[in-house]
Design an enzyme around this catalytic site. Structure first.
Site, PDB file in Angstrom:
ATOM      1  CD  GLU A 108      -1.940  52.473  11.004  1.00 25.85           C
ATOM      2  OE1 GLU A 108      -2.050  51.245  10.855  1.00 25.85           O
ATOM      3  OE2 GLU A 108      -1.150  53.181  10.343  1.00 25.85           O
TER       4      GLU A 108
ATOM      5  CG  ASN B 214       0.215  60.264   8.298  1.00 25.54           C
ATOM      6  OD1 ASN B 214      -0.605  59.670   8.953  1.00 25.54           O
ATOM      7  ND2 ASN B 214       1.396  60.648   8.785  1.00 25.54           N
TER       8      ASN B 214
ATOM      9  CG  HIS C 230       7.153  49.666   5.896  1.00 23.97           C
ATOM     10  ND1 HIS C 230       6.900  48.316   5.911  1.00 23.97           N
ATOM     11  CD2 HIS C 230       6.090  50.247   6.527  1.00 23.97           C
ATOM     12  CE1 HIS C 230       5.754  48.077   6.520  1.00 23.97           C
ATOM     13  NE2 HIS C 230       5.241  49.247   6.901  1.00 23.97           N
ATOM     14  CD  GLU C 231       5.976  53.858   7.306  1.00 20.90           C
ATOM     15  OE1 GLU C 231       4.787  53.934   6.968  1.00 20.90           O
ATOM     16  OE2 GLU C 231       6.366  53.094   8.210  1.00 20.90           O
TER      17      GLU C 231
ATOM     18  CG  HIS D 220       2.239  51.523   4.095  1.00 20.57           C
ATOM     19  ND1 HIS D 220       1.390  50.424   4.043  1.00 20.57           N
ATOM     20  CD2 HIS D 220       2.915  51.410   5.270  1.00 20.57           C
ATOM     21  CE1 HIS D 220       1.563  49.692   5.131  1.00 20.57           C
ATOM     22  NE2 HIS D 220       2.480  50.264   5.887  1.00 20.57           N
TER      23      HIS D 220
END
Length: 883
Positions: A129, A273, A305-306, A309
């Site tokens: 990204e 990812n 947070h990840e 996602h």
């Protein structure tokens, strides 16, 4: 306009030019052969023309790729069949459906940009990204191309025993000549920016999570072997995040395994990812001896947070990069909710608002101001900003307030169900909330299109004859680059009116039969709104913008006594803090003016008495008391000045801190002693608050320049059994000329010089020292072995800390700080343009300083602009800053 000999305007990408791609890639089969000297990649792409698209060339993105071969439906293509340049590979004639096999070679060991496939600590890892996948293979590298990935990795087994990629492991085994392989299959279509690969020598800790439907998910965290004892907190945080997302948003994890890898060299904090998150080591590794409470909190928040996602970013992703806040703003809001549930919601809100007002408001007032959905960009990496992330989260928070928890949940359920497996826009997110609640957010969408920070000017009039209180609120928003006119925003204004004892008055508007107790949320839609509250028995004290209900600047003329009353009595704890904070701003701005006019500083006894009451009161939330005692930052104060004067800000700030210390010395000393630690370190809200308040008291006491207190501080440094207390002591000693300072820095270095993350703290502490010789010390530290220019954490810890967090020294009128930064931007740009661009942003507000500083900063910007080769990352910011 800017005229330089080497700087041409970069190509601009516009949202209005978006069109559906002519081709789609349904599957991609990747085969990596990893070697120390180079890596070869074979990609097999199943490509088809979109239905209704006219025949057109296929243009695949590329960057720094060595093309070895191309086959179209099994036929080898020659150079007459395609056209190649440094940025693309064009096939002029292709059928409607076909298979394309491409072989490339890349050199990860030379990839200092840390984008694509690179090597960190002898391990292979990726960062794709926003546009890093094109550095791995030729591809339609855009987020609306969603394909199913199969990845085979081949490498030497002794050198790279661990081989990881997205999805589920479907095969593994040994090859000849000491090689082995692993084959991974991701069952969910995803954009290329979510691809990940890791290979190397890694150890792991493993756990499991049982989902609400009873599925078992294997959880693995991979780190370098010597860090294996620092992963327990990250694992516990992951399990808490998974449970929270099921409970609050109904989102269950969808793969059989969830993997995290920590790497030392990483441009960002972490990357979501699919199924294989890659993290900056800073946001994984923690134990009490090496990580502070703040580190622990950041790790928990970033882990959350990840993980969040997985749905708000992966299962539903962005159509294009203009929609970045679709995933980031929404997910930041979700991680803020999660972190608030883990401790004091008020303290978490204070921390988030402080960060927003210190950094995002400044961004809104500078040359890089942009809406949370930008209209254009030259380099997308420059738009990973506080506006897209933190202001984006505030916009989602406003939607949450307007709909309420149940309405917002209905909207997000519809959003996830309606768009699962799709690449969508912010409009589709808002539309889902509207459709689920029969709401109309047409005007609210201006938050996505308009840049800048709205300002609210509020005034109240009490009528004792009618028992009414009339509140008038006007909204304005200053012009920003490319947006001179602003339409009125739709703004939720949470408020209360307090009686003489501090109780919330029931609020009833004209035409309403029943008053509403507590906080009311008024919706501002016009340039001017008037609200008349009935049955108000006496003149109230207004408490406006409770919990910071909108990302705006509020102007409300309250007396010092009224602000002290709110600090003592407001039922909304955020506004209690805000009252004291804004009173401190007012006092400091007056002191700044006195300093500029050569007047002697004057004490504000009302403020000192109010702080004393907070300090000696019975407030159970010690973290809240800590924030109430903390003065507004020098950065935040600069937002209130038309011409920023770093020296005057510093002197005013120092004077107020010293006078609080002198007048409240006994109270600070008593509180410091009463909070002494007797139990082993625990990461609990109560213990975090206790340590924070104790160390805040120590910081004030150290303002007294008392040798006995220096010794006391040094004893805390020596005796502490946790990094929080160690760093707190060292951070205050580093400002002094005392012998304890150098002794402590030496002891710290000798103990921790083998731990890179701890050494980052050692570098940063010295970089933000207020001593006049700090720049000299920083220059010396750049030559030490613990500093490495190719490591982003080191650059941020030393150069970034000095230039961004030490305004009085960085902005010294001799300009040495500016030339130091200019030197390092030019050194970094060829190595890592993303990090160089972050640093050049420090110059963005150069026009808001005095004439002498303006000239010096502009010289550095023009110097950078005139370099023969400059990245578009840096180029875009320099052009906007100068023009």
């Amino acid at each position: 306009m800017l005229e330089t000999k080497n700087l041409n305007s970069p190509k601009i990408v516009y949202l209005k030019d978006y069109k559906i791609p002519d081709y789609q890639i349904t599957t991609i089969d990747l085969h990596f052969h990893l070697k120390a000297e180079h890596t070869t990649i074979r990609s097999q792409l199943a490509i088809s023309r979109y239905l209704g698209a006219k025949p057109s060339p296929l243009v695949l993105d590329s960057e720094e790729l060595e093309l070895l071969s191309i086959k179209l439906n099994g036929q080898i293509l020659t150079e007459k069949d395609y056209q190649q340049d440094t940025k693309s590979l064009t096939l002029h004639s292709v059928p409607d459906q076909f298979t394309l096999v491409i072989e490339t070679r890349i050199y990860p060991q030379h990839n200092t940009a840390l984008s694509g496939l690179y090597i960190s600590s002898n391990n292979f890892c990726t960062q794709c990204e926003a546009e890093g996948f094109r550095r791995i293979t030729y591809f339609l590298d855009r987020p609306d191309i969603m394909a199913r990935y199969t990845t085979t990795i081949v490498a030497n087994k002794a050198s790279y025993p661990v081989l990881l990629s997205n999805g589920n492991l479907i095969a593994h085994g040994d090859h000849a000549h000491g090689d082995h392989f692993a084959k991974w299959e991701d069952p969910f279509p995803k954009p290329s920016y979510l691809f990940a690969l890791v290979a190397g020598t890694l150890s792991k800790i493993e756990d499991e999570f049982i989902t609400s439907s009873g599925r078992k998910v294997t959880l693995s965290i991979y780190v370098q072997p010597h860090n294996i004892d620092k992963c327990e907190h990250a694992m516990a945080s992951l399990k808490r995040a998974m449970a929270w997302d099921e409970q609050v948003y109904g989102r269950e994890y969808d793969l059989d395994n969830y993997m995290i890898v920590a790497v030392d060299d990483f441009n960002m904090g972490a990357m979501e990812n699919k199924g294989l998150n890659i993290f900056n080591s800073k946001y994984i590794l923690a134990k009490p001896e090496t990580a502070t409470d703040t580190d622990y909190q950041y790790i928990e928040g970033v882990i959350g947070h990840e993980y969040f996602h997985n749905w708000s970013g992966n299962r539903v992703t962005c159509r294009d990069w203009f929609q970045l806040s679709l995933k980031e703003g929404f997910t930041v809001f979700r991680d803020q909710q999660f972190s608030a549930s883990r401790g004091s919601p008020t303290v978490k809100r204070i921390q988030d608002v402080n960060h927003l007002r210190t950094y995002q408001f400044k961004e809104d007032s500078g040359p890089m101001a942009h809406p949370i959905r930008p209209e254009s960009y030259a380099e997308i990496n420059n738009f990973y900003t506080t506006t897209v992330y933190e202001k984006g989260a505030e916009v989602v928070r406003m939607l949450y307030q307007l709909l309420g928890p149940k309405g917002f949940r209905k909207g997000t359920d519809l959003y996830f169900n309606r768009h699962d497996g799709q690449a969508v826009t912010t409009d589709e997110f808002v539309r889902s909330l509207e459709d689920a609640n029969n709401a109309d957010f047409s005007q609210f969408r201006l938050w996505y299109r308009q840049a800048g920070t709205p300002e609210l000017h509020a005034s109240g009039v009490y009528d004792p004859k009618k028992n009414t209180y009339t509140l008038t609120v006007k909204q304005t928003c200053q012009a920003t680059p490319s947006q001179s006119h602003k339409d009125p925003f739709h703004i939720p204004l949470a408020l209360g009116l307090l009686d003489s004892k501090g109780n919330d008055l029931p609020l009833r508007l004209a035409g309403e039969s029943t008053p509403i107790a507590g906080t009311r949320v008024m919706e501002l839609r016009q340039a001017e709104e008037v609200f008349i509250f009935k049955d108000i028995p006496h003149k109230p004290i207004p408490s406006l913008l409770r919990n910071f209900s909108a990302p705006v600047k509020l102007h409300l003329n309250l007396s010092d006594e009224e602000r002290c009353f709110l600090l003592a009595h407001d039922s909304n704890n955020f506004n209690r803090w805000e009252a004291g904070h804004q009173l401190a701003v007012k006092i400091l701005l007056n002191l700044i003016r006195d300093y500029q006019q050569g007047k002697p500083f004057q004490l504000n006894l009302t403020f000192i008495a109010a702080i004393g009451k907070i300090l000696t009161g019975n407030e159970p939330d010690k973290a809240f008391v800590t924030h109430a005692l903390t003065l507004p930052s020098e950065h935040y104060l600069s937002e209130f000045m038309a011409i920023i004067d770093p020296e005057a800000i510093y002197q005013a700030h120092r004077f107020l801190r010293q006078n609080l210390a002198e007048n409240l010395k006994d109270s600070f000393s008593a509180m410091y002693e009463s909070l002494r630690q007797t139990d082993p370190y625990r990461f609990t809200p109560k213990d975090i608050g206790r340590r924070a308040l104790r160390n805040t008291c120590l910081g004030y006491l150290m303002e007294l320049n008392d040798p006995d207190i220096y010794h006391q501080c040094f004893q805390q440094f020596i005796q502490a059994d946790n990094m929080t207390d160690t760093i707190a002591a060292l951070s205050t000693l580093v400002h002094t000329e005392s012998p304890e300072r150098d002794n402590a820095l030496h002891i710290f270095y000798e103990k921790w010089h083998q731990d890179p993350l701890v050494m980052d703290k050692w570098l940063s502490i010295q970089a933000i020292s207020r001593r006049p010789d700090t720049l000299k010390i920083v220059k010396q530290l750049t030559q030490r072995s613990v500093f490495k220019l190719t490591n982003p954490n080191k650059v941020r810890a030393l150069i970034g800390a000095f230039c961004q967090h030490n305004p009085v020294n960085f902005h010294a009128t001799n300009g040495e700080g500016y030339s130091f930064l200019g030197d390092y931007i030019l050194k970094l740009d060829p190595l890592n343009p993303q990090i160089a661009a972050r640093l050049v942003s420090v110059f963005n507000l150069w026009r808001r300083y005095d004439n002498k500083r303006q000239i010096l900063m502009k010289e550095q910007l023009e110097r950078i602009a005139n370099v023969s080769k400059i990245s578009k990352d840096v180029q875009e910011i320099v052009i906007k800053s100068l023009n």
